[in-house]
Motif scaffolding. Structure first.
Motif, PDB file in Angstrom:
ATOM      1  N   ARG A   1      12.062  10.057  -6.051  1.00  0.00           N
ATOM      2  CA  ARG A   1      11.269  10.304  -4.827  1.00  0.00           C
ATOM      3  C   ARG A   1      10.063  10.952  -4.843  1.00  0.00           C
ATOM      4  NH1 ARG A   1      11.556   8.976  -0.533  1.00  0.00           N
ATOM      5  NH2 ARG A   1      14.579   9.140  -0.958  1.00  0.00           N
ATOM      6  N   PHE A   2      10.135  11.589  -6.369  1.00  0.00           N
ATOM      7  CA  PHE A   2       8.077  11.738  -6.003  1.00  0.00           C
ATOM      8  C   PHE A   2       7.257  10.814  -6.451  1.00  0.00           C
ATOM      9  CE2 PHE A   2       4.191  12.299  -8.721  1.00  0.00           C
ATOM     10  CZ  PHE A   2       4.233  13.455  -8.339  1.00  0.00           C
ATOM     11  N   LEU A   3       7.764   9.691  -6.691  1.00  0.00           N
ATOM     12  CA  LEU A   3       7.260   8.988  -6.974  1.00  0.00           C
ATOM     13  C   LEU A   3       6.632   7.905  -6.137  1.00  0.00           C
ATOM     14  CD1 LEU A   3       7.887   7.423 -10.345  1.00  0.00           C
ATOM     15  CD2 LEU A   3       6.265   8.153 -10.351  1.00  0.00           C
ATOM     16  N   LEU A   4       7.819   7.923  -4.955  1.00  0.00           N
ATOM     17  CA  LEU A   4       7.894   6.571  -3.331  1.00  0.00           C
ATOM     18  C   LEU A   4       7.121   8.122  -3.296  1.00  0.00           C
ATOM     19  CD1 LEU A   4      11.085   5.925  -2.720  1.00  0.00           C
ATOM     20  CD2 LEU A   4       9.807   4.368  -3.531  1.00  0.00           C
ATOM     21  N   ASP A   5       6.474   9.586  -3.101  1.00  0.00           N
ATOM     22  CA  ASP A   5       6.015  10.369  -2.332  1.00  0.00           C
ATOM     23  C   ASP A   5       4.272  10.108  -2.723  1.00  0.00           C
ATOM     24  OD1 ASP A   5       8.112  10.082  -0.288  1.00  0.00           O
ATOM     25  OD2 ASP A   5       8.239  12.409  -0.898  1.00  0.00           O
ATOM     26  N   GLU A   6       4.420   9.926  -3.948  1.00  0.00           N
ATOM     27  CA  GLU A   6       3.095  10.494  -4.396  1.00  0.00           C
ATOM     28  C   GLU A   6       1.967   9.371  -3.967  1.00  0.00           C
ATOM     29  OE1 GLU A   6      -0.113  11.353  -5.953  1.00  0.00           O
ATOM     30  OE2 GLU A   6       1.513  12.906  -6.181  1.00  0.00           O
ATOM     31  N   GLY A   7       0.805   9.138  -2.617  1.00  0.00           N
ATOM     32  CA  GLY A   7       0.012   8.110  -3.041  1.00  0.00           C
ATOM     33  C   GLY A   7      -1.024   8.498  -3.836  1.00  0.00           C
ATOM     34  N   GLY A   8      -1.256   8.666  -5.231  1.00  0.00           N
ATOM     35  CA  GLY A   8      -2.688   8.546  -5.439  1.00  0.00           C
ATOM     36  C   GLY A   8      -2.477   7.937  -6.811  1.00  0.00           C
ATOM     37  N   ARG A   9      -1.804   7.097  -6.929  1.00  0.00           N
ATOM     38  CA  ARG A   9      -0.968   6.679  -8.008  1.00  0.00           C
ATOM     39  C   ARG A   9      -0.157   4.983  -7.677  1.00  0.00           C
ATOM     40  NH1 ARG A   9      -0.352  11.325 -12.310  1.00  0.00           N
ATOM     41  NH2 ARG A   9       0.220  13.157 -10.425  1.00  0.00           N
TER      42      ARG A   9
ATOM     43  N   VAL B   1       8.547  -4.246  -6.936  1.00  0.00           N
ATOM     44  CA  VAL B   1       7.711  -3.418  -5.924  1.00  0.00           C
ATOM     45  C   VAL B   1       6.469  -2.711  -6.924  1.00  0.00           C
ATOM     46  CG1 VAL B   1       6.954  -2.311  -4.198  1.00  0.00           C
ATOM     47  CG2 VAL B   1       9.405  -3.800  -4.466  1.00  0.00           C
ATOM     48  N   LEU B   2       5.388  -3.054  -6.377  1.00  0.00           N
ATOM     49  CA  LEU B   2       4.124  -2.256  -7.125  1.00  0.00           C
ATOM     50  C   LEU B   2       3.562  -2.192  -5.963  1.00  0.00           C
ATOM     51  CD1 LEU B   2       1.443  -3.711  -9.690  1.00  0.00           C
ATOM     52  CD2 LEU B   2       0.980  -1.718  -8.048  1.00  0.00           C
ATOM     53  N   ILE B   3       3.736  -0.805  -5.702  1.00  0.00           N
ATOM     54  CA  ILE B   3       2.968   0.516  -4.792  1.00  0.00           C
ATOM     55  C   ILE B   3       1.421   0.808  -5.311  1.00  0.00           C
ATOM     56  CG2 ILE B   3       2.750   2.497  -3.310  1.00  0.00           C
ATOM     57  CD1 ILE B   3       6.323   2.162  -3.646  1.00  0.00           C
ATOM     58  N   ALA B   4       0.289   0.174  -4.805  1.00  0.00           N
ATOM     59  CA  ALA B   4      -1.200   0.896  -5.040  1.00  0.00           C
ATOM     60  C   ALA B   4      -1.124   1.443  -4.179  1.00  0.00           C
ATOM     61  CB  ALA B   4      -1.711  -0.231  -4.822  1.00  0.00           C
ATOM     62  N   GLY B   5      -1.951   2.587  -5.633  1.00  0.00           N
ATOM     63  CA  GLY B   5      -2.532   3.660  -5.067  1.00  0.00           C
ATOM     64  C   GLY B   5      -3.487   4.090  -4.034  1.00  0.00           C
ATOM     65  N   SER B   6      -3.364   5.092  -2.849  1.00  0.00           N
ATOM     66  CA  SER B   6      -4.154   4.959  -1.186  1.00  0.00           C
ATOM     67  C   SER B   6      -5.266   4.578  -1.892  1.00  0.00           C
ATOM     68  CB  SER B   6      -3.919   6.307  -1.018  1.00  0.00           C
ATOM     69  OG  SER B   6      -2.531   6.312  -0.461  1.00  0.00           O
ATOM     70  N   GLY B   7      -6.409   3.576  -1.209  1.00  0.00           N
ATOM     71  CA  GLY B   7      -7.758   3.219  -0.420  1.00  0.00           C
ATOM     72  C   GLY B   7      -7.844   2.458  -2.882  1.00  0.00           C
TER      73      GLY B   7
ATOM     74  N   ALA C   1       0.394  -1.749  -0.094  1.00  0.00           N
ATOM     75  CA  ALA C   1       0.154   0.483  -0.315  1.00  0.00           C
ATOM     76  C   ALA C   1       1.376   1.684   0.082  1.00  0.00           C
ATOM     77  CB  ALA C   1      -0.850  -0.557   1.156  1.00  0.00           C
ATOM     78  N   ALA C   2      -0.158   2.402  -0.788  1.00  0.00           N
ATOM     79  CA  ALA C   2       1.078   3.352  -0.877  1.00  0.00           C
ATOM     80  C   ALA C   2       1.149   4.278   1.122  1.00  0.00           C
ATOM     81  CB  ALA C   2       0.121   4.540  -1.200  1.00  0.00           C
ATOM     82  N   ALA C   3       2.457   4.642   0.996  1.00  0.00           N
ATOM     83  CA  ALA C   3       3.390   4.730   1.932  1.00  0.00           C
ATOM     84  C   ALA C   3       3.143   6.690   2.180  1.00  0.00           C
ATOM     85  CB  ALA C   3       4.600   4.987   2.805  1.00  0.00           C
ATOM     86  N   GLU C   4       3.052   6.732   3.359  1.00  0.00           N
ATOM     87  CA  GLU C   4       2.541   8.954   3.222  1.00  0.00           C
ATOM     88  C   GLU C   4       4.039   9.312   3.529  1.00  0.00           C
ATOM     89  OE1 GLU C   4       0.178   9.234   7.031  1.00  0.00           O
ATOM     90  OE2 GLU C   4      -1.629   8.636   6.153  1.00  0.00           O
ATOM     91  N   GLY C   5       4.991   9.484   2.275  1.00  0.00           N
ATOM     92  CA  GLY C   5       5.640   9.788   2.505  1.00  0.00           C
ATOM     93  C   GLY C   5       6.810   8.611   2.261  1.00  0.00           C
ATOM     94  N   ALA C   6       7.676   8.010   1.588  1.00  0.00           N
ATOM     95  CA  ALA C   6       8.587   7.469   1.365  1.00  0.00           C
ATOM     96  C   ALA C   6       9.406   6.795   2.498  1.00  0.00           C
ATOM     97  CB  ALA C   6       9.721   7.831   0.424  1.00  0.00           C
ATOM     98  N   HIS C   7       9.532   8.021   3.941  1.00  0.00           N
ATOM     99  CA  HIS C   7       9.766   7.196   4.922  1.00  0.00           C
ATOM    100  C   HIS C   7       9.091   7.650   6.353  1.00  0.00           C
ATOM    101  CE1 HIS C   7      14.052   5.909   3.343  1.00  0.00           C
ATOM    102  NE2 HIS C   7      14.289   7.084   2.372  1.00  0.00           N
ATOM    103  N   SER C   8       7.913   8.061   6.071  1.00  0.00           N
ATOM    104  CA  SER C   8       7.437   8.691   7.337  1.00  0.00           C
ATOM    105  C   SER C   8       6.744   7.171   7.938  1.00  0.00           C
ATOM    106  CB  SER C   8       6.446   8.793   6.862  1.00  0.00           C
ATOM    107  OG  SER C   8       5.112   7.921   6.088  1.00  0.00           O
TER     108      SER C   8
END
Length: 274
Positions: free
Chosen positions: A260-268, A141-147, A114-121
């Protein structure tokens, strides 16, 4: 290569239904079995450790009991969502979740998180770090967008920059890309030249040989991250494929701007390899 086993990480402190549904949806599309992993580590603050040994022991025992109860709850929720749609396996680990994922990755072709709220949060005792997983797991790694309850793959953008990591990402993503109806290989440069056009053309040709309908798009922009974002937004892509690379040897600490942007972007939905 096909994905035969997919590992999905399930956090103890977040709803698991969206990420489980997304993982099941993808596993059913590619015909893979699904490993559900839930991990967390008991932790007492330094202040708590100053109590009597009996109090510390009692507190740790209670924490382990609470974690066991929560993991059992996650397991029951996981089973209910999967409901026989794909073959499944369950793993529960009393260790830090990032470590658990890295260890279990050897059994899988792909990791879904699942998407994290920031890459190291987040709390490393209960929340996995996607950046560290990518660097250490040796798996895409496939990071699913939030929700997100599904990971559609009809339209995919490949963020292309001729690096080892991007080459790896393209190869790793072929089993997903092969389902797409439209694949756009996007490069961004302040001064697009013949070399860049050849590079994009080679990737399109490679994908075509894998029966993928792909096309090239080269964007001129002074800022790589902004230019890429604009191209992705205009494409309406379901999934972004990219390499995870940095500008420092200390990649555990410093990633490049796009990564960094892609790691932090939660919606995609993002598919990344390193």
């Amino acid at each position: 290569m096909n994905y035969r086993t997919i590992l999905v990480n399930l956090d103890t402190d977040r709803p698991i239904k969206p990420i489980t549904n997304a993982a099941v949806d993808l596993a059913s599309q590619v015909g893979a079995r699904l490993i559900g992993l839930c991990a967390a580590q008991a932790f007492l603050s330094p202040f708590s450790m100053q109590a009597t040994s009996y109090a510390v022991t009692s507190a740790m025992q209670q924490m382990y009991k609470d974690l066991e109860d929560r993991m059992e709850q996650v397991y029951q929720e996981f089973r209910a969502v999967v409901a026989g749609r794909v073959e499944l396996e369950w793993r529960a680990e009393m260790i830090a979740p990032t470590e658990a994922i890295v260890e279990a990755a050897r059994a899988a072709d792909l990791i879904i998180m699942a998407a994290a709220e920031g890459a190291h949060s987040g709390d490393s005792y209960r929340t996995a770090d996607p950046a560290t997983v990518m660097l250490r797991a040796g798996r895409p790694v496939l990071i699913a967008g939030s929700g997100k309850n599904a990971i559609p793959v009809e339209k995919i953008v490949v963020c292309w920059k001729d690096t080892r990591e991007a080459r790896r990402a393209v190869v790793d993503a072929v089993p997903l890309i092969s389902f797409a109806k439209d694949v756009i290989v996007v490069s961004v440069s302040s001064k697009p030249d013949a070399s860049l056009r050849r590079s994009n053309a080679d990737v399109v040709s490679y994908l075509t040989r894998h029966n993928v309908k792909a096309r090239s798009h080269i964007s001129k922009s002074a800022d790589e991250t902004i230019g890429l974002l604009q191209s992705v937004d205009q494409s309406g892509a379901d999934l972004i494929v990219s390499g995870a690379y940095g500008h420092s040897r200390l990649r555990e600490l410093v990633f490049g701007g796009v990564t960094r942007f892609l790691l932090d972007e939660g919606g995609r939905n993002r598919f990344m390899s390193s």
